[in-house]
Design a protein around this motif. Structure first.
Motif, short mmCIF file in Angstrom:
data_model
loop_
_atom_site.label_atom_id
_atom_site.label_comp_id
_atom_site.label_asym_id
_atom_site.label_seq_id
_atom_site.Cartn_x
_atom_site.Cartn_y
_atom_site.Cartn_z
N GLU A 1 5.07 -4.41 -11.36
CA GLU A 1 4.92 -3.47 -10.26
C GLU A 1 4.53 -2.11 -10.82
OE1 GLU A 1 9.60 -2.19 -9.75
OE2 GLU A 1 8.83 -3.87 -8.56
N ALA A 2 3.91 -1.28 -9.98
CA ALA A 2 3.37 -0.01 -10.44
C ALA A 2 4.46 0.91 -10.99
CB ALA A 2 2.63 0.68 -9.28
N ALA A 3 5.67 0.82 -10.46
CA ALA A 3 6.75 1.71 -10.88
C ALA A 3 7.14 1.52 -12.35
CB ALA A 3 7.98 1.49 -9.99
N GLN A 4 6.74 0.41 -12.96
CA GLN A 4 7.08 0.16 -14.36
C GLN A 4 6.16 0.89 -15.33
OE1 GLN A 4 6.69 -4.17 -14.18
NE2 GLN A 4 8.90 -4.38 -14.45
N ALA A 5 5.08 1.47 -14.85
CA ALA A 5 4.10 2.09 -15.74
C ALA A 5 4.71 3.21 -16.57
CB ALA A 5 2.91 2.62 -14.93
N GLY A 6 5.52 4.06 -15.94
CA GLY A 6 6.13 5.18 -16.67
C GLY A 6 6.98 4.72 -17.84
N ALA A 7 7.78 3.68 -17.61
CA ALA A 7 8.65 3.17 -18.67
C ALA A 7 7.83 2.58 -19.82
CB ALA A 7 9.60 2.12 -18.10
N GLU A 8 6.73 1.90 -19.51
CA GLU A 8 5.90 1.31 -20.56
C GLU A 8 5.19 2.39 -21.38
OE1 GLU A 8 5.45 -1.64 -21.85
OE2 GLU A 8 6.94 -2.57 -20.54
N ILE A 9 4.75 3.46 -20.72
CA ILE A 9 4.14 4.56 -21.46
C ILE A 9 5.18 5.23 -22.36
CG2 ILE A 9 3.08 6.84 -21.24
CD1 ILE A 9 1.69 5.81 -18.71
N GLN A 10 6.40 5.39 -21.85
CA GLN A 10 7.47 5.95 -22.67
C GLN A 10 7.78 5.06 -23.87
OE1 GLN A 10 8.99 8.90 -22.60
NE2 GLN A 10 7.67 9.51 -20.88
N ALA A 11 7.68 3.73 -23.67
CA ALA A 11 7.91 2.81 -24.78
C ALA A 11 6.85 2.99 -25.86
CB ALA A 11 7.93 1.37 -24.26
N PRO B 1 -7.19 -6.80 -7.03
CA PRO B 1 -7.27 -5.52 -7.73
C PRO B 1 -6.06 -5.34 -8.63
CG PRO B 1 -7.59 -5.24 -5.36
CD PRO B 1 -7.10 -6.63 -5.57
N ASP B 2 -6.22 -4.61 -9.71
CA ASP B 2 -5.09 -4.29 -10.56
C ASP B 2 -4.07 -3.51 -9.75
OD1 ASP B 2 -4.30 -4.19 -13.66
OD2 ASP B 2 -3.72 -2.30 -12.73
N LEU B 3 -2.79 -3.74 -10.00
CA LEU B 3 -1.76 -3.09 -9.19
C LEU B 3 -1.69 -1.58 -9.40
CD1 LEU B 3 0.83 -2.51 -11.25
CD2 LEU B 3 1.15 -4.96 -10.99
N LEU B 4 -2.37 -1.08 -10.43
CA LEU B 4 -2.44 0.38 -10.64
C LEU B 4 -3.75 0.98 -10.14
CD1 LEU B 4 -0.92 0.88 -14.22
CD2 LEU B 4 0.22 1.05 -12.00
N ALA B 5 -4.61 0.17 -9.55
CA ALA B 5 -5.96 0.63 -9.20
C ALA B 5 -5.95 1.90 -8.36
CB ALA B 5 -6.72 -0.48 -8.48
N THR B 6 -5.10 1.96 -7.36
CA THR B 6 -5.08 3.14 -6.47
C THR B 6 -4.14 4.23 -6.96
OG1 THR B 6 -3.41 2.08 -5.06
CG2 THR B 6 -5.73 1.77 -4.46
N HIS B 7 -3.41 3.97 -8.05
CA HIS B 7 -2.50 4.97 -8.62
C HIS B 7 -3.05 5.58 -9.90
CE1 HIS B 7 0.68 3.42 -5.95
NE2 HIS B 7 0.29 2.21 -6.32
N GLU B 8 -4.01 4.90 -10.51
CA GLU B 8 -4.48 5.27 -11.84
C GLU B 8 -4.97 6.71 -11.92
OE1 GLU B 8 -7.83 3.79 -15.09
OE2 GLU B 8 -8.27 3.85 -12.95
N ALA B 9 -5.79 7.15 -10.99
CA ALA B 9 -6.37 8.50 -11.07
C ALA B 9 -5.29 9.57 -11.12
CB ALA B 9 -7.31 8.74 -9.89
N GLY B 10 -4.30 9.46 -10.26
CA GLY B 10 -3.22 10.45 -10.24
C GLY B 10 -2.40 10.43 -11.52
N MET B 11 -2.12 9.24 -12.03
CA MET B 11 -1.32 9.13 -13.24
C MET B 11 -2.06 9.66 -14.46
SD MET B 11 0.33 5.35 -12.48
CE MET B 11 1.56 5.42 -13.77
N LEU B 12 -3.36 9.35 -14.57
CA LEU B 12 -4.13 9.83 -15.71
C LEU B 12 -4.34 11.35 -15.64
CD1 LEU B 12 -6.86 7.07 -16.14
CD2 LEU B 12 -4.82 7.45 -17.54
N THR B 13 -4.56 11.85 -14.45
CA THR B 13 -4.71 13.30 -14.29
C THR B 13 -3.43 14.02 -14.70
OG1 THR B 13 -6.31 13.02 -12.49
CG2 THR B 13 -5.19 15.15 -12.64
N HIS B 14 -2.28 13.45 -14.33
CA HIS B 14 -0.99 14.04 -14.72
C HIS B 14 -0.84 14.05 -16.23
CE1 HIS B 14 3.24 15.11 -14.40
NE2 HIS B 14 3.52 14.12 -15.25
N LEU B 15 -1.20 12.95 -16.89
CA LEU B 15 -1.11 12.90 -18.34
C LEU B 15 -2.04 13.92 -18.99
CD1 LEU B 15 -0.97 9.06 -19.08
CD2 LEU B 15 0.83 10.73 -19.56
N ALA B 16 -3.26 14.01 -18.48
CA ALA B 16 -4.25 14.92 -19.06
C ALA B 16 -3.88 16.38 -18.85
CB ALA B 16 -5.62 14.64 -18.48
#
Length: 243
Positions: free
Chosen positions: A215-225, A142-157
């Protein structure tokens, strides 16, 4: 992530299947002309094998237990729904056909554990249906964000729609003509997908990260980039202005 990720911009079909299955909160099981909906009752194990925890008294366990050869042909259906309230929220459907059999003995009070040995897997997305081989599924994760994706996208939206709109600076300006709104649609270790909504239609565009996440923790930094890149993007690519 390994060297095979170099140049890759999105998950494979097999990885997408694994992600949909592990992130799904429920599934539908069809066998013997009947259907059951199970919630929070499945797990994906090595080799693509699925385990189902069936509640005590559920007719599905009885149907499998009474199968003449100790197993019963079954179809499992998983639906991947976008967390944000976009038009056409179903992003994908996964259909797994195989044989259901008891996975072991458990006390009746705790329910019954069933095992599905898959024979055919189909991933159906907006791009069309794609069969996934058993060998592909065995090797996939599974993608390493699979179980985190819903919460992260909801936060963005919910909290950062202005930043999501700003990301449209990175989209070909020809694709923005007539766009009325933009939503964060999907997120994986390779990038983020935006839904561009028109009055009567929509289009999805991917914005890749600078490199696949380790790792999942890098997602925030990549979105900021991506947001930083949007700020300095040429002015002829104006960000979508939300009403």
């Amino acid at each position: 992530m390994g060297v095979d990720d170099v140049g890759v911009v999105e998950p494979t079909a097999a990885e997408r299947v694994c992600s949909v299955v592990v992130a799904a909160g429920s599934l539908m099981v069809a066998t013997g002309g009947r259907r059951w909906e199970l919630t929070g009752a499945h797990a994906l194990h090595g080799g693509g094998r699925l385990l189902l925890r069936v509640p005590a008294g559920c007719g599905l366990a009885t149907a499998v237990a009474r199968a003449p050869r100790g197993h019963r042909t079954a179809v499992l259906e998983f639906t991947d729904v976008a967390p944000a309230a976009v038009r056409s929220r179903v992003r994908a459907r996964v259909t797994v056909t195989g044989w259901l059999a008891p996975a072991g003995r458990q006390p009746e009070a705790t329910g019954t554990c069933l095992r599905l040995d898959p024979s055919h897997i189909l991933l159906d997305t907006t791009a069309g249906p794609v069969p996934v081989g058993l060998d592909e599924l065995t090797l996939a994760q599974p993608d390493l964000l699979a179980t985190h994706e819903a919460g992260m996208l909801t936060h963005l939206a919910d909290r950062h729609r202005d930043m999501v709109a700003l990301l449209t600076r990175l989209v070909d300006s020809r694709l923005l003509h007539g766009v009325t709104d933009v939503w964060p649609l999907a997120l994986d270790r390779y990038g983020i997908t935006l839904r561009l909504e028109h009055a009567r239609s929509h289009r999805d565009v991917r914005l890749p990260f600078t490199a696949p996440l380790r790792e999942a923790a890098q997602a925030g930094a990549e979105i900021q980039a991506l947001i930083a890149a949007a700020h300095v993007c040429p002015c002829h690519r104006r960000p979508l202005t939300r009403p």
